[in-house]
Scaffold this active site. Structure first.
Site, short mmCIF file in Angstrom:
data_model
loop_
_atom_site.label_atom_id
_atom_site.label_comp_id
_atom_site.label_asym_id
_atom_site.label_seq_id
_atom_site.Cartn_x
_atom_site.Cartn_y
_atom_site.Cartn_z
N TYR A 135 -19.17 51.57 -64.63
CA TYR A 135 -20.10 52.38 -64.18
C TYR A 135 -21.44 51.69 -63.23
CZ TYR A 135 -23.32 56.58 -63.36
OH TYR A 135 -23.85 57.96 -62.86
N LYS A 163 -16.68 52.88 -61.11
CA LYS A 163 -17.54 54.04 -60.23
C LYS A 163 -18.61 53.42 -59.76
CE LYS A 163 -20.01 58.11 -60.98
NZ LYS A 163 -20.56 59.27 -61.93
#
Length: 296
Positions: A135, A163
């Site tokens: 992330y 992500k």
């Protein structure tokens, strides 16, 4: 379970009732999302206010999400912190509850370097032995995973994707050129999904899909067959997506989720509710979309 989903995952909000989580509303919301064709559930992340949940609360939301999903969609739990060992311990508990994947944010405050990031993520993946989604959200952590570091991490058998919430399409394009074809690339920005898809992205981990899961998730599917129609769909939703920027995430989306009945509108400090006039404008935009009005 194929955790490398294509399309729209949802960064799920967490409904509160006073000092506790409203687990019944949480379960209802998860069913609403799955029944409206989202491809994955991402819980206990930024939008889920994971930083202000207790460990017991995080484990309970994981337990519920795994039970509700029941293999219909993957459940990805945000377990990352800036403490490597604490992240391992919590991630192992999440694994024992049957979560499909863990999402690991870059360490914050005790800022490291790229070698430190490589060691942090690799150590966790080695210890937990569960699929890991990286992330990258430098606006919140002041730490960016450089593309070369992601490429090195992509060689790990348990690290399958990232992500990216930079909103920087050039970052994504460079990343696409240095990672394997089967490395998953997800946007963390609803307003950037079309250029992200054009650059070869696999999907989005969405905030707005908490409230309009069917409409937003359909954009990816439409894009595969008719890009012009997908652009029309996206442009129609863009005013509502942009309206979520009136305040810090997840403040606006929680107001909207409360309006449709899957939250009580409560936040945990230091987050506070939106101004009444901003909430009113947000709901007006939502109602126009719900009635089929063209906002583009």
């Amino acid at each position: 379970m194929n955790i490398h989903f294509k399309g729209t995952g949802v960064a799920v909000t967490t409904p509160f009732n006073g000092q506790t989580i409203d687990y019944n509303l949480f379960e209802d919301h998860l069913n609403f999302l799955i029944n409206n064709n989202v491809e994955a559930l991402i819980i206990n992340g930024t939008t889920g206010e994971g930083s202000t949940l207790t460990e017991d609360e995080k484990l309970k939301t994981i337990e519920i999400a795994v039970r509700v999903a029941h293999g219909r969609v993957p459940v990805i739990a945000g377990t990352g912190t800036n403490n490597t060992q604490a992240t391992i311990e919590h991630s192992l508990k999440a694994k024992a509850l049957g979560v499909d994947s863990i999402m690991l944010i870059t360490p914050y405050y005790n800022k490291t370097n790229q070698r430190g990031l490589l060691a942090h993520f690799t150590t966790i993946a080695d210890a937990v032995e569960l699929p890991v989604l990286l992330y990258n959200v430098p606006a919140r952590t002041n730490m960016t995973i450089e593309q070369e570091t992601v490429a090195a991490l992509a060689e790990h058998p348990y690290i399958y994707g990232i992500k990216d919430a930079t909103g920087d399409i050039n970052y994504m394009k460079t990343l696409k050129s240095v990672v394997p074809d089967d490395f998953a690339l997800y946007s963390g920005n609803d307003d950037a999904v079309l250029p992200f898809y054009e650059a070869g992205g696999d999907g989005v981990i969405s905030v707005i899909a908490n409230a309009i899961p069917a409409e937003f998730s359909d954009i990816y599917r439409t894009y595969q067959v008719n890009r012009h129609e997908a652009e029309r769909q996206f442009n129609n939703l863009l005013p509502l997506i942009n309206a979520l920027s009136v305040d810090v995430n997840p403040i606006p989306i929680k107001a909207l989720v409360a309006y449709i009945g899957y939250a009580n509108g409560e936040l945990r400090l230091p987050l506070v509710p939106m101004l009444e006039q901003d909430t009113k404008q947000l709901i007006e935009l939502y109602n126009r979309i719900a009635k089929g009005s063209d906002l583009s």
